[in-house]
Design an enzyme around this catalytic site. Structure first.
Site, PDB file in Angstrom:
ATOM      1  N   TRP A 354       0.642  -0.970  -0.236  1.00 27.73           N
ATOM      2  CA  TRP A 354       0.196  -0.046   0.106  1.00 27.73           C
ATOM      3  C   TRP A 354       0.765   1.285  -0.151  1.00 27.73           C
ATOM      4  O   TRP A 354       0.015   2.321  -0.707  1.00 27.73           O
ATOM      5  CB  TRP A 354      -0.837  -0.397   1.092  1.00 27.73           C
ATOM      6  CG  TRP A 354      -0.117   0.614   2.511  1.00 27.73           C
ATOM      7  CD1 TRP A 354       0.747  -0.446   3.272  1.00 27.73           C
ATOM      8  CD2 TRP A 354      -0.197   1.211   2.854  1.00 27.73           C
ATOM      9  NE1 TRP A 354       1.184  -0.064   4.076  1.00 27.73           N
ATOM     10  CE2 TRP A 354       0.185   0.529   4.450  1.00 27.73           C
ATOM     11  CE3 TRP A 354      -1.657   2.189   3.313  1.00 27.73           C
ATOM     12  CZ2 TRP A 354       0.264   2.002   5.633  1.00 27.73           C
ATOM     13  CZ3 TRP A 354      -1.419   3.229   4.428  1.00 27.73           C
ATOM     14  CH2 TRP A 354      -0.750   3.323   5.515  1.00 27.73           C
ATOM     15  N   ASP A 355       1.598   1.246   0.469  1.00 25.05           N
ATOM     16  CA  ASP A 355       3.046   2.071   0.566  1.00 25.05           C
ATOM     17  C   ASP A 355       3.138   3.039  -0.728  1.00 25.05           C
ATOM     18  O   ASP A 355       3.345   4.600  -1.089  1.00 25.05           O
ATOM     19  CB  ASP A 355       4.445   1.889   0.349  1.00 25.05           C
ATOM     20  CG  ASP A 355       5.186   0.851   1.128  1.00 25.05           C
ATOM     21  OD1 ASP A 355       3.620   0.063   2.428  1.00 25.05           O
ATOM     22  OD2 ASP A 355       5.784   0.080   1.703  1.00 25.05           O
ATOM     23  N   GLU A 483       1.347  -2.344  13.098  1.00 16.61           N
ATOM     24  CA  GLU A 483       0.960  -3.554  13.157  1.00 16.61           C
ATOM     25  C   GLU A 483       0.730  -4.152  14.849  1.00 16.61           C
ATOM     26  O   GLU A 483       1.561  -5.000  15.018  1.00 16.61           O
ATOM     27  CB  GLU A 483       2.488  -3.833  12.368  1.00 16.61           C
ATOM     28  CG  GLU A 483       1.512  -3.582  10.234  1.00 16.61           C
ATOM     29  CD  GLU A 483       2.451  -3.621   9.360  1.00 16.61           C
ATOM     30  OE1 GLU A 483       3.872  -4.260  10.026  1.00 16.61           O
ATOM     31  OE2 GLU A 483       2.474  -4.470   7.833  1.00 16.61           O
ATOM     32  N   LYS A 595       3.387   1.810  16.556  1.00 16.42           N
ATOM     33  CA  LYS A 595       4.334   1.532  14.947  1.00 16.42           C
ATOM     34  C   LYS A 595       4.887   2.873  14.377  1.00 16.42           C
ATOM     35  O   LYS A 595       5.502   3.520  13.997  1.00 16.42           O
ATOM     36  CB  LYS A 595       4.147   0.218  14.563  1.00 16.42           C
ATOM     37  CG  LYS A 595       5.767  -0.254  13.163  1.00 16.42           C
ATOM     38  CD  LYS A 595       4.891  -1.284  12.627  1.00 16.42           C
ATOM     39  CE  LYS A 595       6.426  -1.713  11.722  1.00 16.42           C
ATOM     40  NZ  LYS A 595       5.804  -2.942  10.462  1.00 16.42           N
ATOM     41  N   GLN A 596       3.530   3.716  14.057  1.00 18.32           N
ATOM     42  CA  GLN A 596       3.334   4.310  13.061  1.00 18.32           C
ATOM     43  C   GLN A 596       1.816   5.123  12.823  1.00 18.32           C
ATOM     44  O   GLN A 596       1.036   4.419  13.359  1.00 18.32           O
ATOM     45  CB  GLN A 596       3.372   3.727  11.578  1.00 18.32           C
ATOM     46  CG  GLN A 596       2.471   2.624  11.125  1.00 18.32           C
ATOM     47  CD  GLN A 596       3.013   1.327   9.686  1.00 18.32           C
ATOM     48  OE1 GLN A 596       3.150   0.392   9.933  1.00 18.32           O
ATOM     49  NE2 GLN A 596       2.915   2.015   8.627  1.00 18.32           N
TER      50      GLN A 596
HETATM   51  C1  BGC Z   1       5.027  -1.616   7.451  1.00 15.84           C
HETATM   52  C2  BGC Z   1       4.043  -1.769   6.539  1.00 15.84           C
HETATM   53  C3  BGC Z   1       4.613  -1.202   4.792  1.00 15.84           C
HETATM   54  C4  BGC Z   1       5.531  -2.141   4.686  1.00 15.84           C
HETATM   55  C5  BGC Z   1       6.804  -2.043   4.155  1.00 15.84           C
HETATM   56  C6  BGC Z   1       6.556  -2.370   7.478  1.00 15.84           C
HETATM   57  O1  BGC Z   1       6.926  -2.332   8.468  1.00 15.84           O
HETATM   58  O2  BGC Z   1       4.770  -1.742   8.730  1.00 15.84           O
HETATM   59  O3  BGC Z   1       3.109  -0.505   6.449  1.00 15.84           O
HETATM   60  O4  BGC Z   1       3.794  -1.188   4.164  1.00 15.84           O
HETATM   61  O5  BGC Z   1       6.159  -2.469   6.084  1.00 15.84           O
HETATM   62  O6  BGC Z   1       7.076  -0.869   3.456  1.00 15.84           O
END
Ligand code: BGC
Length: 761
Positions: A354-355, A483, A595-596
């Protein structure tokens, strides 16, 4: 923070060899041309710590899945970004001693990435056990003018001896992936052929049967060459060429390689094509190829460069990020996408997350032709059938795009991600909105977009469940963007983006009905959409459940979030961080640490729907609990902080984004660069500091400038206009470099930006 490179506005320079950090340096010095690329490995043998990695766009391997307990619905394979044949290797033997910077005495060493010109250069002086000194200068590039081409100039000067230097250029197909699940060899040989100063090697991937041909030609300047031997093995070919050298006189070795692959050409003509391309390159010669390549980079920088005055680190950071994004994706092939590690490492298997939609698309919208961002959307459109099948596999309607993919199929298998991180569907809908809102290309909706939106909406409508006691729709058992929480109920972000997708789809339906009537009815028919389905969507929109806490006035990340022990990251002792390296997964999941961006991701995406006060309350609540252990995190925080007037925080988060790899913030850059988050650095400047938004087709800017900066400038392509925006502490200057007069809004005042005075060529 571990910095092994110098700060320079246009370069990334390592001024001494770092044997213990060589993998990190190799990641940092990666170059590519959007079609292939490689880590900053040496051409000559290096027996020290190294991770050799060459990668070719779209060539992947479906590695056998490794899970302890198989669950129904799991994908059969875990896609691997494939380590491809080594095409740049040149063994160098000096008076019978093989040059190896691990065992030789290295007196001087410099490895530098020249971002302005797209080159990797090295220079060093080294001495073997017999006291023979050589001085070496190497330049290599992956041509952006000819995407199948790699060129290397390898110049050696014998400092204190005359005698023989042997150059042994090779092509090696015997390569492995470090992260292969079962240590399997993913390649098999197809064809090999070698002749004096030339050769071709064709390899094929097992299972996927991608074929790759590499053809080489070599040349020597400054010494007599005699061919001593030619190795012609199934997976390895080389020439052994002795050159008589004279003390103090440089000898220059050139290696040209062309790489072709079966996704572009018929297998039967693959080797011939590669040989044809390499012969052309050989005939043009290194300087000519270099000129074409540099010219193409110059043209690219003219539109994509961002300048930062008064802050060399910030300047280097943003250029590095732009440079690496264009090394990874140039947008001319809708079958390709932007892998989180690009062509710089193997980790993360799969090229599309999804990035792409959430982070990279706006970067390409701003800095390149709209056709490029459109290709990113077309990529998903072309995968609609696989996304439908994916939803069916889980017993759902509509389309569920994969969390990770190479060819449209899901290729990642951790249940909490594959099955539960369904918010990715929202980012795909948002990208369609973003693209059409920015470019005005609403025809896209009729031609492709609506089909995707309708299937995404159907998915949400089948994934929600109605809770009759509360008269609300719920989305249960999900993982949000954060996550560090799995299998939660009613992740606010997921619920919000789902309802927004339904709203947007209905809005697009109305637009199509009015503007593209015939096509609209054709689409309804084709998709089997009826008004009762639209009514169901409306019901879901009006009765979607959003967890909210009245007292704090914030959206709750998910049901029960406030049952956790709430505390800021600042109260944790340093030894706990990063959490993912110090805490058990169980402990992470139970904690409040994030985490984000999660709720905040929603506030950024659907920015116009929330008041500043609302954004402030949520930001103040969530940011202190965020550990930013995803590279995607700091940029969203930087953008929101800039909007909310938190200058220091915006700047801190910008630096963390823009220099994430250069300063190895997450201590994992040795595995490869964080390519997709690099777009976030650009977003932090353009959406963050400059406050750019497009509202009803009109550009708005609301700029601020970090205190540490003297000024900054960037360019954007917007609906046929090329604008240059310069922000200083006193003013914002908006100039037009291409286009007709344009109305926009600066600091809430409407302005007209005149057409350029001198007509642009
Ligand atoms: C992130 C995801 C991301 C993936 C690839 C993961 O660490 O939590 O949001 O899509 O990395 O960049």
């Amino acid at each position: 923070m571990k910095r092994i490179i110098e700060v320079d506005p246009w370069k990334v320079v390592e001024t001494s060899l770092h044997p213990e950090e060589n993998r990190l340096a190799e990641s940092l010095m990666s170059i590519g041309n959007g079609h292939m690329g490689m880590r900053g490995n040496f051409e000559e043998t290096y027996t020290g710590e190294t991770h050799e990695g060459t990668y070719i766009g779209g060539v992947y391997y479906p590695d056998k899945t490794r899970v302890g307990w198989w669950k129904n619905g799991y994908p059969e394979y875990f896609a691997k970004v494939l380590n491809a044949p080594n095409v740049t290797g040149i063994r160098v033997v000096v008076q019978n001693e093989e040059l190896d910077l691990n065992t030789w005495n290295v007196m001087e060493f410099k490895r530098e990435l020249d971002m302005r010109h797209g080159l990797l250069r090295r220079s060093f002086t080294a001495e073997n056990g017999n006291g023979e000194h050589v001085q070496v200068n190497v330049t290599r590039f992956f041509s952006i003018a000819h995407p199948e081409l790699v060129a290397i100039r390898y110049e050696v000067t014998p400092i204190n001896f005359s005698g023989t230097i042997s150059f042994q250029p090779f092509l090696n197909g015997d390569v492995r992936n470090e992260d292969a699940n079962y240590d399997e060899d993913f390649w098999e040989p197809v064809h090999h052929e070698v002749s004096e100063q030339a050769g071709v090697l064709t390899m094929k991937t097992r299972k996927t049967e991608f074929e790759v041909s590499a053809a080489m030609r070599t040349a020597v300047d400054g010494g007599d060459v005699s061919i001593q031997a030619m190795d012609d093995q199934e997976e390895y070919i080389d020439n052994v060429m002795d050159v008589a050298v004279t003390e103090g006189q440089p000898v220059t070795f050139y290696k040209y390689v062309a790489v072709t692959q079966s996704r572009d050409y018929d297998s039967a003509e693959l080797a011939d094509k590669a040989q044809g391309f390499v012969t052309e390159a050989f005939e043009k010669g290194f300087d000519h190829l270099l000129q074409e390549h540099q010219g193409a980079w110059e043209k690219r920088w003219k539109k994509a460069d961002v300048t930062v005055g008064g802050d060399a680190e910030a300047q280097q950071g943003i250029r590095y990020n732009i440079f690496q994004l264009y090394n990874t994706y140039t947008g001319d092939d809708p079958r390709l996408n932007i892998g989180p590690k690009g062509f710089t490492g193997e980790k993360y298997g799969g090229s599309t997350y999804w990035d792409t939609e959430a982070y990279c698309l706006p970067f390409y919208l701003g800095t390149a032709d709209p056709a490029i961002a459109r290709n990113l959307l077309i990529y998903r459109y072309n995968h609609l059938d696989q996304a439908r099948a994916n939803a069916r596999k889980l017993g759902l309607e509509g389309a569920l795009y994969p969390m990770v993919t190479m060819n449209g199929e899901e290729s990642h298998n951790e249940w909490e991600i594959t099955f539960e991180e369904i918010h990715r569907n929202g980012a795909i809908a948002h990208a369609i909105w973003n693209y059409t809102n920015y470019t005005g290309d609403t025809a896209y909706l009729a031609d492709y977009g609506f089909e995707v939106l309708a299937e995404l909406s159907r998915f949400w409508a089948s994934r929600v469940n109605y809770n009759s006691r509360k008269d609300r729709y719920m989305i249960l058992g999900v993982t949000g963007p954060n996550e560090y929480e799995n299998n939660v109920n009613n992740n606010w972000y997921t619920n919000r983006i789902a309802a927004w997708t339904l709203e947007y789809t209905l809005g697009v339906a109305l637009f199509l009905e009015r503007q593209h009537g015939a096509r609209y009815y054709e689409l309804l028919d084709q998709l089997g959409l009826s008004s009762s389905e639209f009514d169901q969507w409306k019901d879901i929109i009006s009765k979607m459940y959003y967890p909210y806490d009245e007292e704090a006035g914030v959206y709750l990340q998910q049901d029960g979030f406030l049952d956790k022990e709430i505390m800021p990251v600042a109260d944790l002792e340093d030894k706990h961080l990063p959490l993912n390296q110090n805490w058990s997964w169980d402990r992470i999941l139970r904690s409040c640490f994030i985490k984000q961006a999660d709720v905040l991701q929603g506030l950024y995406f659907l920015n116009h729907k929330f008041s500043k006060e609302e954004k402030k309350r949520n930001y103040n609540f969530y940011e202190p609990m965020t550990v930013h252990e995803s590279s995607l995190s700091p940029c969203v925080h930087s953008i929101l902080a800039a909007e909310l007037g938190y200058e220091e925080k915006a700047y801190e988060m910008y630096v963390r984004t823009a220099r994430l790899d250069l300063d190895n913030y997450n201590n994992d850059t040795e595995d490869g660069l964080h390519i997709t988050s690099m777009a976030g650095s650009w977003l932090s400047i353009v959406h963050g500091f400059a406050g750019m938004r497009v509202v009803d087709g009109t550009l708005h800017f609301n700029p601020m400038i970090p205190e540490a900066w003297k000024d900054y400038s960037f360019k954007i392509n917007f609906r046929g206009h090329l604008l240059k925006i310069t922000v200083t502490h006193d003013e914002t200057l908006i100039e037009q470099e291409e286009g007709t007069p344009l109305q926009l809004v600066l600091n809430e005042e409407t302005r007209t930006i005149e057409a350029p005075k001198v007509a642009t060529p």
